[in-house]
Design a protein around this motif. Structure first.
Motif, short mmCIF file in Angstrom:
data_model
loop_
_atom_site.label_atom_id
_atom_site.label_comp_id
_atom_site.label_asym_id
_atom_site.label_seq_id
_atom_site.Cartn_x
_atom_site.Cartn_y
_atom_site.Cartn_z
N PRO A 297 9.45 20.28 31.75
CA PRO A 297 9.85 20.89 30.47
C PRO A 297 8.91 20.46 29.35
N VAL A 298 9.02 21.08 28.19
CA VAL A 298 8.29 20.68 26.98
C VAL A 298 9.33 20.19 25.99
N THR A 299 9.27 18.93 25.62
CA THR A 299 10.24 18.36 24.69
C THR A 299 9.58 18.19 23.33
N LYS A 331 16.97 24.25 25.46
CA LYS A 331 18.15 23.45 25.78
C LYS A 331 18.28 22.31 24.76
N ASN A 332 19.53 21.98 24.44
CA ASN A 332 19.72 20.84 23.55
C ASN A 332 19.57 19.55 24.34
N LYS A 333 19.78 18.41 23.64
CA LYS A 333 19.53 17.12 24.30
C LYS A 333 20.52 16.83 25.42
N ARG A 339 19.45 28.91 23.61
CA ARG A 339 18.70 30.09 23.20
C ARG A 339 17.72 30.47 24.29
N LYS A 340 17.45 31.78 24.40
CA LYS A 340 16.54 32.24 25.45
C LYS A 340 15.85 33.51 24.96
N LYS A 341 14.54 33.59 25.16
CA LYS A 341 13.79 34.77 24.76
C LYS A 341 12.76 35.09 25.84
N GLU A 342 12.46 36.40 25.96
CA GLU A 342 11.51 36.85 26.97
C GLU A 342 10.55 37.86 26.36
N VAL A 358 13.62 26.56 16.75
CA VAL A 358 14.15 25.47 17.56
C VAL A 358 14.38 24.23 16.70
N GLY A 359 15.35 23.42 17.11
CA GLY A 359 15.68 22.21 16.37
C GLY A 359 15.03 20.98 16.98
N ALA A 360 15.26 19.85 16.30
CA ALA A 360 14.66 18.59 16.75
C ALA A 360 15.23 18.18 18.11
N ARG A 361 14.35 17.57 18.92
CA ARG A 361 14.71 16.98 20.21
C ARG A 361 15.20 18.02 21.21
N CYS A 362 14.87 19.28 20.98
CA CYS A 362 15.20 20.32 21.96
C CYS A 362 14.16 20.31 23.08
N THR A 363 14.58 20.82 24.23
CA THR A 363 13.67 20.98 25.35
C THR A 363 13.46 22.47 25.60
N VAL A 364 12.20 22.87 25.76
CA VAL A 364 11.88 24.27 26.01
C VAL A 364 11.26 24.38 27.40
#
Length: 394
Positions: A297-299, A331-333, A339-342, A358-364
């Motif tokens: 993931p990308v955090t 994804k949150n922590k 949230r999801k986008k394509e 996106v908010g802080a400390r989210c994982t994408v």
């Protein structure tokens, strides 16, 4: 202001943009109004500027200005004429140094000026030179329609090097269109966003004239023929308005005025912006945009908020069916999907994008088709902010 220049068209085989110099025309009054009769004609004037702003000297031997006119012939007056009484017109010119100030001949409606030397045995306009021409005491034709004015550059044998034509509309006698302006030409973004401002103009009631108004080159909207006021509604960026009057029976007889409302503190539109240092938005510091690797993931950094911009592009150029996609899942922590986008393309040479806040400390997490063809590209960028209120206020 030289509104007639907006209506120019090429007088030769090429496009108007092929005319190498800048040429503009202004009339007084604006627009021209036809004469009620030959005994009591409306009197007008025209000014023409021809300038060399090419960055280099441009050679030619003669500058020819042409007007549709008759020497003395009100009985032959026509819609295409500027004046049927050329003999009453007064001509004057302010050429660059070395030019002849008086025309060297020409028929009715034509003024020919011999260019001055530029050095090296050449004649023409040096870079930065301006030729000014003034035609006054014009008894305007009594027929509604369009007259053309030509500007030609010629060689010594009268061969045409380049030319440009301007279409000038003649409206009904007594008509005018002027004073197009904003009640508040410079307005704060807060005030503009609430109520905007009011545009006003002056014109006599005339059922033969219709009006349109457009903003920033957008689709024109029709106005009532008696309307002389318009509320802009909320504005968020500096806006240029174009008011156009058109004669109902002669669609080519038109006149345009421009007005601008400057919104201070509003949106900025630009092709490229280079920032040395930090770019601030309402107190939130915009950090440098980063390109993300599509690895899972990308955090995002703790304490940072931002925007994820995703793009998928198919550029094979083969014309064959080509489908590619990229999906971003936020994804949150605690690992919950919030949230999801394509973005997906289904044809060659296609491109789709998405934007995610996106908010802080989210994982994408990113996913792409394993079968994405070689002629495609999926990318994502992160534009971070330090202050979450920048988003919450929006």
């Amino acid at each position: 202001m030289y509104p007639i220049a907006e209506q120019d068209r090429s007088g030769g085989p090429g496009a108007a943009d092929e005319f190498p110099l800048s040429a503009v025309i202004a009339s007084q009054p604006e627009p021209l109004a036809v004469s009620p009769s030959g005994d009591k004609p409306n009197i007008a004037s025209l000014e023409i500027l021809v300038a060399n702003d090419t960055g280099a000297a441009f050679p030619f031997e003669k500058l020819v200005l042409s007007f549709n006119a008759l020497e003395n012939g009100w009985e032959k007056d026509g819609a295409e004429l500027l004046t049927p009484e050329w003999s009453r017109c007064k001509r004057s010119a302010t050429p660059p140094d070395g030019w002849e100030k008086e025309p060297i001949g020409g028929e009715a409606g034509q003024c020919v000026y011999r260019a001055g030397g530029m050095g090296g045995g050449r004649k023409g306009l040096k870079d930065g030179d301006i030729f000014r021409f003034h035609l006054s005491d014009i008894p305007v034709s009594g027929r509604t329609g369009v007259t053309t004015i030509g500007v030609q550059l010629r060689d010594e044998d009268d061969g045409i090097i380049a030319e440009r034509e301007f279409a000038v509309g003649k409206f009904p006698s007594g008509y005018y269109l002027r004073d197009f302006q904003a009640a508040i030409p410079v307005i704060s973004v807060d005030q503009a966003g609430k109520s905007g401002t009011t545009l006003t103009w002056s014109a006599p009631p005339d059922p033969t004239v219709t009006y349109t108004l457009s903003a920033n080159g957008g689709t024109p909207r029709k106005l009532a023929s008696t309307q002389t006021i318009f509320n802009t509604g909320p504005l968020y960026t500096t806006t240029a308005y174009q008011l156009t009057a058109t004669h109902a029976d002669h669609s080519k007889v038109e006149h345009t005025l421009l007005a601008q409302v400057q919104v201070v503190g509003g949106d900025i539109t630009a092709r490229n912006v280079t920032v040395n240092g930090e770019l601030k938005a309402d107190g939130g510091v915009i950090k440098r945009m980063k390109k993300l690797r599509l690895e899972n993931p990308v955090t995002l950094d703790e304490g940072m908020y931002g925007v994820i911009i995703g793009c998928v592009e198919s550029f094979g150029g083969t014309g064959e069916f080509c489908e590619s996609h990229v999906t971003a899942t936020v994804k949150n922590k605690r690992g919950k999907i919030i949230r999801k986008k394509e973005a997906r393309v289904k044809e060659d040479l296609g491109m789709e994008t998405f934007v995610l806040v996106v908010g802080a400390r989210c994982t994408v997490e990113f996913s792409t088709d394993a079968g994405n063809p070689k002629g495609s590209r999926a990318e994502a960028f992160w534009l971070p902010f330090r202050d979450p209120d920048w988003f919450l206020e929006r």
